[in-house]
Structures are given as C-alpha cells and as structure tokens.
Design a protein around this motif. Structure first.
Motif, short mmCIF file in Angstrom:
data_model
loop_
_atom_site.label_atom_id
_atom_site.label_comp_id
_atom_site.label_asym_id
_atom_site.label_seq_id
_atom_site.Cartn_x
_atom_site.Cartn_y
_atom_site.Cartn_z
N ALA A 75 0.80 -0.68 -0.16
CA ALA A 75 -0.06 -0.30 0.03
C ALA A 75 0.64 1.08 0.32
CB ALA A 75 -1.06 -0.03 1.12
N ARG A 76 -0.02 2.08 -0.65
CA ARG A 76 1.58 3.65 -0.91
C ARG A 76 0.91 5.33 -0.63
NH1 ARG A 76 5.58 1.78 -5.65
NH2 ARG A 76 5.22 -0.50 -5.35
N PRO A 86 -1.86 -1.20 -5.70
CA PRO A 86 -2.17 -1.02 -6.81
C PRO A 86 -3.13 -0.76 -7.21
CG PRO A 86 0.04 -1.37 -5.40
CD PRO A 86 -0.90 -1.58 -4.75
N GLU A 87 -3.78 -2.15 -7.03
CA GLU A 87 -5.59 -1.91 -8.15
C GLU A 87 -6.69 -1.21 -7.56
OE1 GLU A 87 -4.40 -5.31 -4.65
OE2 GLU A 87 -3.36 -3.98 -5.83
N THR A 88 -6.28 -1.45 -6.05
CA THR A 88 -7.29 -0.03 -6.12
C THR A 88 -7.57 1.40 -6.53
OG1 THR A 88 -7.35 -1.18 -3.73
CG2 THR A 88 -8.27 0.93 -3.91
N LYS A 111 -12.83 8.34 -2.98
CA LYS A 111 -13.38 8.12 -4.31
C LYS A 111 -13.78 7.12 -3.75
CE LYS A 111 -12.39 11.04 -8.16
NZ LYS A 111 -11.59 10.75 -9.56
N TYR A 112 -12.55 6.37 -3.15
CA TYR A 112 -13.14 5.10 -2.79
C TYR A 112 -13.70 4.92 -1.35
CZ TYR A 112 -11.59 0.44 -0.82
OH TYR A 112 -11.54 -1.09 -0.48
N GLY A 136 -11.04 -4.62 3.21
CA GLY A 136 -11.57 -5.41 1.91
C GLY A 136 -12.99 -5.24 2.06
N GLU A 137 -13.93 -4.87 1.27
CA GLU A 137 -15.17 -4.79 1.18
C GLU A 137 -15.98 -5.66 0.81
OE1 GLU A 137 -14.38 -3.44 -3.17
OE2 GLU A 137 -13.83 -3.17 -1.52
N ASN A 138 -14.83 -7.05 0.79
CA ASN A 138 -15.85 -8.45 0.43
C ASN A 138 -15.76 -8.93 1.92
OD1 ASN A 138 -16.34 -8.30 -2.46
ND2 ASN A 138 -14.03 -9.13 -3.25
#
Length: 214
Positions: free
Chosen positions: A122-123, A130-132, A153-154, A176-178
C-alpha cells in the motif's frame, strides 16, 4: 508506600530484586523507589525521598516519555495536515466525503508521509493498494493529490456500499469490502481491523469537534 524491610540478601541480589520489582509491578513503576541495604543485609524500599542513606533504584520516566512521543506525533500531523489542506478540501468536494474523515484516515494510514509504502505494497498518504488506486484514478499513486483524490473516491464508494455506515466503510477500507460482507456486514474479526476502526473514528471525532468549536 511506607518503608518496607525485606529479608537479608547479598548486595547483588538487592540490585537484581529492585530491578525486577520495577519491571513486574505497574503500581511501583508510577513512582520513584528508593532503597538501601542494612548492616545485616536486610533491604529497605520506600517511595519517600529525603533520607541520604537511600539510593534511587526505580523511576517512572517511561510513561512520560511515551506521552511526549504521542504529543510530538500529534503536533507533526497537525503541521502536515495544513500542508495538504487544499488537496483534502478538493477531495472532499469531489467525492462528497467529510474532510475530517479523509484527514483521520491519512493520520492513521501514513502519518502524512506521502512516500509511505507498507509491507503489503500500500502506498502514499492514504495507503492505497495499486489495484485500488487503478480502480479510482489513472494518476500517480505516490503523487499526494492523485493519492488523496483516489482514496476519497474509494471512501465514497464504500460509504455508498454500506449505506453511510462510517465504521463499516473504514473496516472495508482496511480489510476489503468483501471481508465486511462475508462477516455479515459487521467489522471482521481481524485484530488489525478491530484496532484500526476505533483509531480512525477517534481522530475523526476529534477533528470534527475541533471544526465545530467556536
């Protein structure tokens, strides 16, 4: 604590016992402890200074130091938040997320370090994977503006998903939402997440209270 006399011990034993006492007993660690060895080898311990025959054996400087570190960290975060206030305000307007919530996430995630990179990858200020980041921005994940806009936005996506339940949105931001959905729309039973949500909420409430104060 009144003066306490212990059975005779060699002087080396006195030093070891005194050190162990300071580590093992939280009540002792809150005060300075003085001690002396009698002529018969007996040990006297007390928290009352003034006797020149007594020597300091335990002190409680660590809690004060720890508090000072917290104060310094809070002061640093305040200065850095001012540096990024315009970006946070823009992200708040763009994503319709309270600026205090964005700031609270940044404080806990990166401590306002725009170059922060976690062990998981995470950055940036809002510690985006990166995928988020790609889901919510085409910009540079380490660019403060791009990072905060994407992170906001997330957060908006998560708030919409969980019907403006801030705690669930924060749990999803961390795990994570899941993970939140699998937990039956509750905070997942992950130690990190269950610690993370109250920390962010505490900063969020503090910042919101500061803003509303006259």
């Amino acid at each position: 604590m009144r003066a306490r006399v212990l059975p005779p011990l060699p002087r080396a034993g006195f030093l070891i016992a005194s050190f162990a006492l300071g580590l093992a007993c939280p009540c002792v660690a809150k005060a300075q402890i003085f001690g002396a060895v009698g002529a018969d080898g007996s040990i006297m311990l007390t928290d009352r200074p003034g006797n020149p025959a007594l020597h300091l054996v335990v002190t409680s400087s660590e809690p004060a130091a720890r508090g000072a570190r917290k104060d310094n960290a809070a002061a640093s975060a305040t200065m850095d938040s001012a540096q990024y206030s315009e970006i946070i305000a823009e992200a708040s307007r763009d994503a319709r997320v309270p600026p205090e919530l964005i700031s609270a996430v940044i404080v806990v995630e990166s401590g306002y370090n725009p170059n922060a990179v976690s062990k998981k990858g995470a950055r940036g200020l809002m510690q985006l994977m990166p995928e988020t980041a790609r889901r919510f921005s085409a910009g540079d994940i380490l660019n403060p503006r791009d990072n905060v806009l994407a992170g906001a936005k997330y957060l908006r996506f998560l708030l919409d998903l969980f019907r403006d339940d801030v705690e669930l949105a924060l749990a999803a931001y961390n795990a994570g939402e899941n993970a939140v959905i699998r937990a039956g729309y509750h905070i997942p039973a992950y130690a990190e997440t269950q610690s993370y949500v109250p920390m962010v909420m505490a900063h969020y409430r503090r910042l919101s209270a500061s803003r509303s104060a006259p």
